[in-house]
Design a protein around this motif. Structure first.
Motif, mmCIF file in Angstrom:
data_model
loop_
_atom_site.group_PDB
_atom_site.id
_atom_site.type_symbol
_atom_site.label_atom_id
_atom_site.label_comp_id
_atom_site.label_asym_id
_atom_site.label_seq_id
_atom_site.Cartn_x
_atom_site.Cartn_y
_atom_site.Cartn_z
ATOM 1 N N LYS A 1 8.049 -1.779 -5.154
ATOM 2 C CA LYS A 1 7.048 -2.282 -6.099
ATOM 3 C C LYS A 1 6.098 -1.168 -6.540
ATOM 4 N N SER B 1 -0.951 -12.560 3.427
ATOM 5 C CA SER B 1 -0.612 -11.137 3.544
ATOM 6 C C SER B 1 0.304 -10.943 4.748
ATOM 7 N N HIS C 1 1.808 -8.139 5.821
ATOM 8 C CA HIS C 1 1.785 -6.852 6.530
ATOM 9 C C HIS C 1 0.441 -6.510 7.174
ATOM 10 N N LYS D 1 -3.574 0.467 7.296
ATOM 11 C CA LYS D 1 -4.587 -0.197 6.476
ATOM 12 C C LYS D 1 -5.850 -0.276 7.315
HETATM 13 N N1 FAQ Z 1 0.800 -5.226 -6.649
HETATM 14 O O1 FAQ Z 1 1.277 -8.043 3.026
HETATM 15 P P1 FAQ Z 1 0.587 -7.579 1.801
HETATM 16 C C1 FAQ Z 1 -3.858 3.268 -8.488
HETATM 17 C C2 FAQ Z 1 2.920 -6.845 -2.283
HETATM 18 S S1 FAQ Z 1 -4.346 2.211 -7.266
HETATM 19 C C3 FAQ Z 1 2.106 -5.266 -6.309
HETATM 20 O O2 FAQ Z 1 -0.864 -7.835 1.712
HETATM 21 P P2 FAQ Z 1 0.198 -4.720 2.043
HETATM 22 C C4 FAQ Z 1 -4.858 4.206 -9.119
HETATM 23 C C5 FAQ Z 1 3.112 -5.994 -1.047
HETATM 24 O O3 FAQ Z 1 3.661 -4.741 -1.380
HETATM 25 C C6 FAQ Z 1 -3.062 1.006 -7.013
HETATM 26 N N2 FAQ Z 1 2.526 -5.694 -5.093
HETATM 27 O O4 FAQ Z 1 0.927 -6.040 1.538
HETATM 28 C C7 FAQ Z 1 -4.730 4.282 -10.587
HETATM 29 C C8 FAQ Z 1 4.017 -6.868 -0.229
HETATM 30 O O5 FAQ Z 1 5.340 -6.807 -0.750
HETATM 31 P P3 FAQ Z 1 6.559 -6.002 0.031
HETATM 32 C C9 FAQ Z 1 -2.169 1.331 -5.865
HETATM 33 C C10 FAQ Z 1 1.577 -6.070 -4.216
HETATM 34 O O6 FAQ Z 1 1.058 -3.569 1.669
HETATM 35 C C11 FAQ Z 1 -5.715 3.759 -11.401
HETATM 36 C C12 FAQ Z 1 3.523 -8.275 -0.550
HETATM 37 O O7 FAQ Z 1 2.852 -8.176 -1.800
HETATM 38 N N3 FAQ Z 1 -2.881 1.394 -4.638
HETATM 39 O O8 FAQ Z 1 -2.721 3.179 -8.756
HETATM 40 C C13 FAQ Z 1 0.212 -6.040 -4.512
HETATM 41 O O9 FAQ Z 1 -0.243 -4.855 3.452
HETATM 42 C C14 FAQ Z 1 -5.593 3.823 -12.792
HETATM 43 C C15 FAQ Z 1 2.598 -8.835 0.526
HETATM 44 O O10 FAQ Z 1 1.286 -8.226 0.507
HETATM 45 C C16 FAQ Z 1 -2.247 1.338 -3.451
HETATM 46 O O11 FAQ Z 1 -1.051 1.224 -3.408
HETATM 47 C C17 FAQ Z 1 -0.170 -5.597 -5.795
HETATM 48 N N4 FAQ Z 1 -1.456 -5.552 -6.183
HETATM 49 O O12 FAQ Z 1 -1.143 -4.675 1.139
HETATM 50 C C18 FAQ Z 1 -3.621 4.903 -11.184
HETATM 51 C C19 FAQ Z 1 -3.129 1.479 -2.240
HETATM 52 N N5 FAQ Z 1 -0.479 -6.477 -3.443
HETATM 53 O O13 FAQ Z 1 6.173 -4.536 0.044
HETATM 54 C C20 FAQ Z 1 -3.512 4.971 -12.585
HETATM 55 C C21 FAQ Z 1 -2.345 1.494 -0.952
HETATM 56 C C22 FAQ Z 1 0.438 -6.784 -2.492
HETATM 57 O O14 FAQ Z 1 6.635 -6.572 1.401
HETATM 58 C C23 FAQ Z 1 -4.519 4.434 -13.374
HETATM 59 N N6 FAQ Z 1 -1.757 0.203 -0.677
HETATM 60 N N7 FAQ Z 1 1.669 -6.567 -2.973
HETATM 61 O O15 FAQ Z 1 7.751 -6.263 -0.821
HETATM 62 C C24 FAQ Z 1 -2.383 -0.790 0.003
HETATM 63 O O16 FAQ Z 1 -3.536 -0.664 0.415
HETATM 64 C C25 FAQ Z 1 -1.609 -2.038 0.278
HETATM 65 O O17 FAQ Z 1 -0.240 -1.750 0.094
HETATM 66 C C26 FAQ Z 1 -2.015 -3.262 -0.595
HETATM 67 C C27 FAQ Z 1 -1.106 -4.442 -0.249
HETATM 68 C C28 FAQ Z 1 -3.462 -3.649 -0.309
HETATM 69 C C29 FAQ Z 1 -1.859 -2.967 -2.086
#
Ligand code: FAQ
Length: 330
Positions: free
Chosen positions: A118, A217, A219, A229
């Motif tokens: 994703k 959530s 994970h 996290k």
């Molecule tokens: N979109 O169990 P959780 C940027 C999925 S910032 C899509 O809660 P997790 C800057 C999740 O993957 C944006 N999918 O998951 C910028 C899981 O599916 P899976 C990026 C989402 O990982 C600005 C399922 O839902 N930042 O780009 C989303 O513990 C302007 C269950 O959810 C990061 O990636 C979503 N919103 O928490 C660039 C930060 N939310 O993988 C250009 C690091 C959840 O099992 C221009 N990531 N899912 O198939 C994180 O902190 C975490 O991965 C979360 C999700 C908080 C995003």
């Protein structure tokens, strides 16, 4: 599932001695470095999160890249161009950091292009007006910082170090977005209306960036035990709302939520949840721009093939030349 194979803090008694020693290091705040032993679930969770994060950065270039040629002034164009280039840099740091876990960049791209991995839901929404550049910087980068500042303390060394630099740049991005909103909100009635419309369209998608509510959530629990996290999704969403509502008030704009109320006791705003059915549709690939975004990335990959081949051929040639020179010097 791998997340279930490795026990969480709650049942530490079931951990092997090696897993327990690993968890002790995490609990003591030590950083884990690439060549060190780690549970397979930890490694896979990091690859998933860092890979998705990297993909978000490069897919995230598309909605703003769309406005570079249409920026209203040369100065705005230069600022937006710099910001969009920064996002490419963030992608590169994160792909490089993920590669230290034994996955190749080609594998990560393949997983993105095939839809197996994703990227953030937010980038599946269109940017319709110049005010959207303000809303994206202010709200999207604002939400990204809220999530990423704690990640500077994440347990995996390369991820944590990448985050330090990324956060510095994101804070410039957030300010440039807010500066656009200030200008628009203080402009003609039509410009203020455009700013309000951008806030209306980006508010709930920005709230979705933090992921599903804690009860959904899958994970969070394990990722928090491993310090991959640092906060739950709902904690960060609340913090974002608390910080952003006064910023909207300062602009003279209205957050599109009739249920928004401030609780003097807790210092928290209560607010309406985003439409979670919409969120799950978007992450399944059915958002307004999913197909267009993925196609743009696939096209960039195939159109760039000649360039990657050229770089590889040059690297091979240089290595041969260096080896021959070393042999001659012996
Ligand atoms: N979109 O169990 P959780 C940027 C999925 S910032 C899509 O809660 P997790 C800057 C999740 O993957 C944006 N999918 O998951 C910028 C899981 O599916 P899976 C990026 C989402 O990982 C600005 C399922 O839902 N930042 O780009 C989303 O513990 C302007 C269950 O959810 C990061 O990636 C979503 N919103 O928490 C660039 C930060 N939310 O993988 C250009 C690091 C959840 O099992 C221009 N990531 N899912 O198939 C994180 O902190 C975490 O991965 C979360 C999700 C908080 C995003």
């Amino acid at each position: 599932m791998y997340a279930q194979m490795v026990e969480s803090e709650g049942n530490r008694g079931d951990l092997t001695a090696q897993e327990r020693a690993f968890q002790d290091r995490i609990d003591a705040g030590e950083k884990i470095e690439p060549k060190e032993w780690m549970p397979e679930g930890y490694r896979k969770t990091l690859i998933r999160q860092m890979g998705q994060h990297a993909h978000s950065e490069i897919v995230g270039q598309l909605p703003e890249g769309n406005w570079i040629t249409r920026a209203p002034t040369l100065e705005r164009k230069a600022i937006l161009l710099a910001k969009v280039q920064d996002e490419a840099g963030h992608g590169l740091y994160l792909y490089s950091a993920a590669e230290t876990l034994g996955v190749t960049r080609d594998e990560l791209f393949e997983a993105l292009h095939s839809g197996k991995m994703k990227y953030s839901s937010i980038f599946n929404y269109p940017t319709l007006t110049w005010a959207d550049m303000g809303a994206v910087g202010w709200l999207v980068d604002g939400a990204a910082i809220m999530n990423q500042v704690p990640l500077q303390r994440t347990s995996y060394g390369p991820y944590s170090r990448a985050m330090i630099r990324i956060c510095k740049e994101e804070s410039f991005h957030q300010r440039q977005g807010y500066a656009i909103m200030m200008k628009m909100a203080a402009g003609t009635p039509e410009q203020k209306e455009m700013a309000q419309d951008a806030l209306n369209r980006f508010w709930y998608p920005a709230l979705m960036m933090f992921g599903p509510s804690d009860k959904d959530s899958v994970h969070s629990e394990q990722s928090m035990a491993w310090k991959i996290k640092m906060n739950t999704n709902d904690e960060l969403r609340q913090k974002f709302v608390n910080e952003t509502v006064p910023q909207a008030e300062l602009l003279g704009l209205t957050v599109p939520d009739e249920n928004l109320t401030y609780d003097e006791q807790t210092g928290d705003y209560s607010f309406s949840e985003p439409d979670w059915a919409e969120f799950f549709e978007v992450i399944k690939g059915n958002g307004p721009c999913n197909r267009e975004r993925l196609q743009a990335r696939r096209d960039a990959w195939s159109e760039g093939e000649w360039f990657r081949d050229g770089l590889t051929a040059y690297a091979e040639k240089s290595a041969k030349r260096r080896a021959a020179a070393a042999l001659a010097a012996e």
